[in-house]
Every structure is written in structure tokens, then in C-alpha cells.
Scaffold this motif. Structure first.
Motif, PDB file in Angstrom:
ATOM      1  N   ASN A  14      32.606  48.661  49.200  1.00 54.47           N
ATOM      2  CA  ASN A  14      33.431  47.874  49.936  1.00 54.47           C
ATOM      3  C   ASN A  14      34.017  46.496  49.005  1.00 54.47           C
ATOM      4  O   ASN A  14      35.230  46.416  49.192  1.00 54.47           O
ATOM      5  CB  ASN A  14      32.750  47.045  51.264  1.00 54.47           C
ATOM      6  N   VAL A  15      33.380  46.032  48.230  1.00 56.92           N
ATOM      7  CA  VAL A  15      33.717  44.952  47.310  1.00 56.92           C
ATOM      8  C   VAL A  15      34.787  45.752  46.354  1.00 56.92           C
ATOM      9  O   VAL A  15      35.836  45.342  45.788  1.00 56.92           O
ATOM     10  CB  VAL A  15      32.601  44.203  46.629  1.00 56.92           C
ATOM     11  N   LYS A  16      34.299  46.834  45.833  1.00 56.82           N
ATOM     12  CA  LYS A  16      35.125  47.453  44.767  1.00 56.82           C
ATOM     13  C   LYS A  16      36.407  47.950  45.644  1.00 56.82           C
ATOM     14  O   LYS A  16      37.383  47.964  44.891  1.00 56.82           O
ATOM     15  CB  LYS A  16      34.638  48.905  44.177  1.00 56.82           C
ATOM     16  N   PHE A  17      36.500  48.264  46.579  1.00 53.16           N
ATOM     17  CA  PHE A  17      37.761  48.622  47.545  1.00 53.16           C
ATOM     18  C   PHE A  17      38.506  47.365  47.525  1.00 53.16           C
ATOM     19  O   PHE A  17      39.940  47.682  47.460  1.00 53.16           O
ATOM     20  CB  PHE A  17      37.412  49.313  48.936  1.00 53.16           C
ATOM     21  N   LEU A  18      38.060  46.180  47.930  1.00 54.25           N
ATOM     22  CA  LEU A  18      39.075  44.962  47.969  1.00 54.25           C
ATOM     23  C   LEU A  18      39.485  44.561  46.489  1.00 54.25           C
ATOM     24  O   LEU A  18      40.578  44.191  46.498  1.00 54.25           O
ATOM     25  CB  LEU A  18      37.835  43.894  48.497  1.00 54.25           C
ATOM     26  N   TYR A  19      38.640  44.629  45.533  1.00 58.17           N
ATOM     27  CA  TYR A  19      39.144  44.406  44.195  1.00 58.17           C
ATOM     28  C   TYR A  19      40.086  45.194  43.972  1.00 58.17           C
ATOM     29  O   TYR A  19      41.307  45.043  43.338  1.00 58.17           O
ATOM     30  CB  TYR A  19      37.861  44.420  42.962  1.00 58.17           C
ATOM     31  N   ASP A  20      40.031  46.658  44.052  1.00 57.78           N
ATOM     32  CA  ASP A  20      41.146  47.530  43.894  1.00 57.78           C
ATOM     33  C   ASP A  20      42.497  47.379  44.501  1.00 57.78           C
ATOM     34  O   ASP A  20      43.433  47.495  44.102  1.00 57.78           O
ATOM     35  CB  ASP A  20      40.540  49.057  44.021  1.00 57.78           C
ATOM     36  N   ALA A  21      42.301  46.743  45.817  1.00 58.23           N
ATOM     37  CA  ALA A  21      43.291  46.519  46.424  1.00 58.23           C
ATOM     38  C   ALA A  21      44.299  45.228  45.893  1.00 58.23           C
ATOM     39  O   ALA A  21      45.397  45.213  45.959  1.00 58.23           O
ATOM     40  CB  ALA A  21      42.944  46.112  47.892  1.00 58.23           C
TER      41      ALA A  21
END
Length: 79
Positions: A14-21
């Protein structure tokens, strides 16, 4: 009462997804920065028709929204 279990791998995803966003917002912001038009960029009718002004207003709005989106994604990733 419910038992809650922390799943570290799911949190990491989830954190990686947010950083990617946030990175995607930043790339879009970078791609549009400096794309404003001068009055004569669209020829003789560009200025009088308001096309360049309207383009620049829309661009400014898009850039502001992209900045907010990037900040929001980064903030959520670190919350």
C-alpha cells in the motif's frame, strides 16, 4: 470484539502504491510545467480569440491540481 492482525507485506504494498502515485503526479506536473503559450503562439487569431489565455488558465489550474495531488499522495504514504 474483533482481533486485528497487521500484515507487513500488505502495508508495504500500500505504501509503495501511494509513493508510485505521488511519482506519477510529479511526472505529469513536470511534463506540463512550462507549456504555457505566448499571445502569438497560435497565429494572428490566437490572442484576440482568447485561445492562448484560455489555454494558460486551464494549464495553471491543471498544474495546481497536480501539485495538490502529489502532496496528498506523499502525505498519505507517510501517515
Amino acid at each position: 470484539m474483533s482481533d486485528y492482525t497487521v500484515v507487513p507485506e500488505a502495508l508495504r504494498k500500500n505504501v509503495k502504491f501511494l509513493y508510485d502515485a505521488a511519482d506519477a503526479w510529479g511526472k505529469a506536473l513536470q511534463a506540463l510545467t512550462g507549456k504555457d503559450l505566448n499571445e502569438d503562439d497560435l497565429g494572428l487569431l490566437g490572442g484576440p480569440s482568447g485561445a492562448t489565455r484560455n489555454h494558460n488558465l486551464a494549464l495553471d489550474d491543471a498544474l495546481e491540481r497536480l501539485k495538490k495531488g502529489q502532496k496528498s499522495s506523499k502525505r498519505q504514504a507517510t501517515a
